[in-house]
Scaffold this motif. Structure first.
Motif, short mmCIF file in Angstrom:
data_model
loop_
_atom_site.label_atom_id
_atom_site.label_comp_id
_atom_site.label_asym_id
_atom_site.label_seq_id
_atom_site.Cartn_x
_atom_site.Cartn_y
_atom_site.Cartn_z
N SER A 69 0.82 -1.21 0.00
CA SER A 69 0.00 0.00 0.00
C SER A 69 0.85 1.26 0.00
N PRO A 70 0.43 2.29 -0.75
CA PRO A 70 1.13 3.58 -0.72
C PRO A 70 0.76 4.43 0.49
N VAL A 71 -0.15 3.94 1.32
CA VAL A 71 -0.58 4.68 2.50
C VAL A 71 0.04 4.04 3.75
N PRO A 72 0.76 4.78 4.56
CA PRO A 72 1.30 4.20 5.80
C PRO A 72 0.15 3.74 6.70
N SER A 73 0.38 2.63 7.41
CA SER A 73 -0.68 2.15 8.31
C SER A 73 -0.17 1.84 9.71
N VAL A 74 1.11 1.57 9.86
CA VAL A 74 1.63 1.13 11.16
C VAL A 74 2.78 1.98 11.67
N GLN A 75 3.22 2.97 10.91
CA GLN A 75 4.38 3.77 11.30
C GLN A 75 4.02 4.79 12.37
N SER A 76 5.04 5.32 13.01
CA SER A 76 4.81 6.26 14.11
C SER A 76 4.09 7.52 13.66
N LEU A 77 4.25 7.89 12.40
CA LEU A 77 3.59 9.11 11.92
C LEU A 77 2.11 8.92 11.64
N VAL A 78 1.61 7.67 11.73
CA VAL A 78 0.18 7.42 11.59
C VAL A 78 -0.48 7.76 12.93
N PRO A 79 -1.48 8.64 12.95
CA PRO A 79 -2.07 9.08 14.22
C PRO A 79 -2.68 7.92 15.02
N HIS A 80 -2.63 8.04 16.31
CA HIS A 80 -3.19 7.02 17.19
C HIS A 80 -4.70 6.86 16.94
#
Length: 710
Positions: free
Chosen positions: A261-272
């Motif tokens: 996926s081109p969308v982050p899902s698990v990285q720190s920059l993904v909001p809680h």
């Protein structure tokens, strides 16, 4: 301190999944560990430790139902008799620890690797995978039937081995998810061609597992949002959820995204908690169809407070947290006891967990290097909550250990030494421990790095560690002061590396530490020399204003990725004109494989200019003069920041060695070659444990006089 009797009231409520009643609503989610084929005792202790820490239900890492479905050489094979004793031991020890455990039934499909067993991966259609870098073979009718039977056999075997439930993996782009998606299912037969036929295979698998499980609970990890352009629509996903329940699923665990996926899902920059709305949507569809079963929300939830908010809002019936149980096995016990300040919070860095799981290295945790090594580094004999009185604890201790430097390596060394019975003093020159985590915590999406500092401040106090701040230890006086300790751990960290570029003295030239210390004073135009992890983080801090609230952060993230219907990303330009550059290599090189692309994507979205292949010519008051793509150009700058690497800083080591004082140099103070925070924490664990448990010097403590005259 939160009152234990009132903390997290919704999360505390028992809940039933089929015939199984859970004591509360916090689930430890599935994580592949690359430990499943290693030491059975270590694997069992890993899970038993989390059971003792209060997990309501543990879901194992994926156990492949066939060799062709394994995700790599470290995957367990549930239908292989050789693997049965391992899982029997796991279930026995988890039950002895008072826990409940489910086995995840797994098939990688096109995400498998031919190199694992020499088998060409299989999938619904022969669609090339960028993740595994192969083109799979399309399953035949016979292959489909065999795969369904393999899932059913795996479920039966799981219950024979003592598991309390099974979970069918149908998310994250693996085989069942591949059948449901038009991107990877291009068949035109009974198993594909329209949405209903694409659903047929995952529904058939769940039905077969239901039959094999008898009355045993069956969970399904289904994809709530693939985050892949052109994949299943929300309506198709909702219809699949209903069909899975009607096929026999007792609960749906909602996964997010594919590895491609081109969308982050698990990285720190993904909001809680940003994905909780996906689970809420599926929960609503099930209720509307008269097919309500418990729905489990998952993804970027790392505290019980966040889980409680999701549950209290009715977005889900349970919350799954995976990586947070790596960071702190006792996250539930400590939180329910009213001591969340003692929880070691997952920071979403992925360096020791997700990144390693994609290869063959054993999974652990950056902020908790004991994860997976519980037998090598047994738990402290002190309770996970009770405070240790330093004066009383000191009386029974044989070793005095000094740790100089309070960055990642030093914090963990002090914790490990104290947990192993040493009388520990941590000496830090700054006003707060944390080292470069204090800088990282300022970066958008990385505020959890400050939670690591909070944890160590509280945990070191609980363990009775004496922390002395604002104290520089150097020269002969420093060596003299340290002579009274049995062992000294030097964790004095790094200094910014100097870069030789001609400059006339007129430029405002700073190193990265000074830039982080006062970013507001850098002016509107900033040029950063160096584009590794620190350069990328600094650019993000300078270019993007921090959202005003958690809700604003979530809306910005969703809008930026086209996931918030009707919402547009903010039209305002970047906070500054920021350019980062490097002589060679990729922007962000050295960052974790699952993080780098997302971080670079984020800074470019924030307007940062990224340049690689740069030749530096000079720096003056106008900016940085460079040669790039064969042409000379000026990178205008009010301030030029040097973030081009680091150098070890351990000037005290030779003096201590000359004085005969036992010393261990760790972290960046030892070497910066390939060093990241994950190695710093691991070195701290080893050094602190060794310093506390080494035999004393002839049964005596080295005195200052002995050091001076010996």
């Amino acid at each position: 301190m939160t009152s234990p009797s009132t903390a997290y009231p919704t999360a505390r409520r028992p809940v039933a999944i089929g015939t199984l009643t859970l004591p509360h609503r916090i689930v430890m989610g599935s994580m592949h560990l690359n430990r499943e084929t290693g030491d059975p005792g270590a694997l069992a202790e890993f899970y038993a430790t989390r059971a003792r820490g209060g997990a309501g239900l543990i879901v194992t890492g994926g156990a492949a139902v066939s060799r062709v479905g394994a995700g790599g050489p470290g995957y367990a094979l549930i239908n292989d008799d050789a693997h049965a004793p391992v899982w029997a031991r796991v279930t026995r020890e988890v039950h002895e620890a008072g826990g409940l455990i489910a086995l995840q039934l797994f098939h990688a499909g096109r995400y498998a690797h031919e190199s694992t067993f020499g088998l060409r991966p299989v999938a619904p259609s022969a669609v090339y995978s960028r993740f595994s870098r192969c083109e799979p073979v399309a399953l035949t009718e016979e292959g489909i039937a065999d795969t369904i039977e393999a899932f059913a056999a795996g479920a039966a075997r799981a219950f024979e081995l003592g598991f309390d439930a099974v979970e069918v993996m149908a998310s994250e782009g693996y085989l069942l998810n591949q059948f449901a998606s038009p991107l990877t299912n291009r068949r035109d037969d009974a198993w594909g061609g329209d949405a209903a036929r694409r659903r047929r295979f995952p529904v058939a698998v769940v039905g077969a597992v239901r039959g094999a499980a008898g009355t045993g609970p069956v969970l399904v990890r289904m994809s709530g949002a693939d985050l892949m352009p052109g994949s299943s629509t929300p309506e198709e996903t909702g219809a699949l959820a209903v069909d899975l329940v009607r096929a026999g699923a007792d609960a749906l665990d909602i996964g997010i995204g594919w590895h491609e996926s081109p969308v982050p899902s698990v990285q720190s920059l993904v909001p809680h908690g940003v994905w909780a709305g996906v689970a809420a949507g599926i929960r609503g569809v099930l209720a509307g169809a008269g097919a309500a079963v418990p729905v489990i929300a998952a993804g970027r939830v790392n505290t019980l407070a966040q889980a409680e908010e999701i549950l209290a809002a009715g977005a889900a019936d349970l919350v799954s947290m995976a990586r947070p149980f790596l960071a702190d096995p006792a996250i539930v016990a400590r939180s329910f006891a009213g001591r969340p300040e003692l929880v070691n919070t997952c920071i979403g860095c992925n360096e020791a967990c997700i990144d390693r799981s994609f290869g063959t290295a054993a999974v652990s945790c950056l902020v908790n290097p004991r994860a997976g090594r519980e037998l090598d580094y047994p738990a402290s004999p002190v309770d996970v909550v009770d405070r240790v009185d330093r004066a009383q604890a000191r009386a029974g201790r044989r070793r005095r250990v000094a740790v100089v430097g309070g960055g990642p390596a030093g914090m963990e060394a002090a914790r490990a030494a104290a947990a192993n019975g040493a009388d520990v003093t941590l000496i830090e020159s700054g006003r707060r421990i944390g080292g470069q985590f204090l800088l990282a915590g300022l970066v958008p999406g990385k505020s959890d790095f400050l939670e690591t500092v909070r944890y160590f401040e509280n945990e070191l106090a609980r363990l009775g560690v004496g922390v002395r701040l604002g104290e520089e230890v150097r020269g002969a006086a420093g060596a003299d002061m340290l002579a009274g300790f049995d062992h000294v751990v030097l964790a004095t960290g790094v200094r910014p590396r100097r870069v030789e570029i001609d400059h006339d003295g007129s430029a405002r030239l700073l190193d990265y530490r000074a830039a982080f210390a006062d970013p507001g004073a850098l002016g509107r135009r900033v040029a950063v020399v160096g584009a590794g992890g620190i350069g990328v983080d600094l650019a993000h801090l300078l270019a993007e204003p921090a959202p005003t609230s958690a809700a604003a952060a979530s809306l910005l993230f969703l809008a930026r990725h086209g996931l918030a219907p009707g919402a547009e990303p903010p039209a305002t330009g970047p906070a500054r004109q920021v350019t980062i550059m490097r002589r060679s290599g990729s922007i962000g090189a050295g960052m974790g494989v699952s993080t780098r692309w997302a971080a670079v994507q984020a800074i470019r979205a924030a307007g940062v200019v990224t340049l690689s292949g740069v030749t530096y010519e000079s720096i003056d008051a106008t900016g940085v003069h460079i040669r790039h793509d064969g042409a000379r150009r000026l990178v205008p700058a009010d301030t030029v920041v040097i973030a081009a690497g680091q150098e070890p800083h351990a000037p005290l080591a030779p003096r201590l060695t000359a004085a005969g004082i036992p010393v261990t140099v760790i972290g960046g103070a030892r070497s910066t070659a390939g060093l990241r925070a994950v190695e710093a924490f691991e070195e701290g664990l080893r050094a602190g444990t060794a310093a506390a448990t080494a035999p004393p010097d002839q049964g005596t403590v080295r005195t200052r006089e002995a050091a001076q005259h010996g």
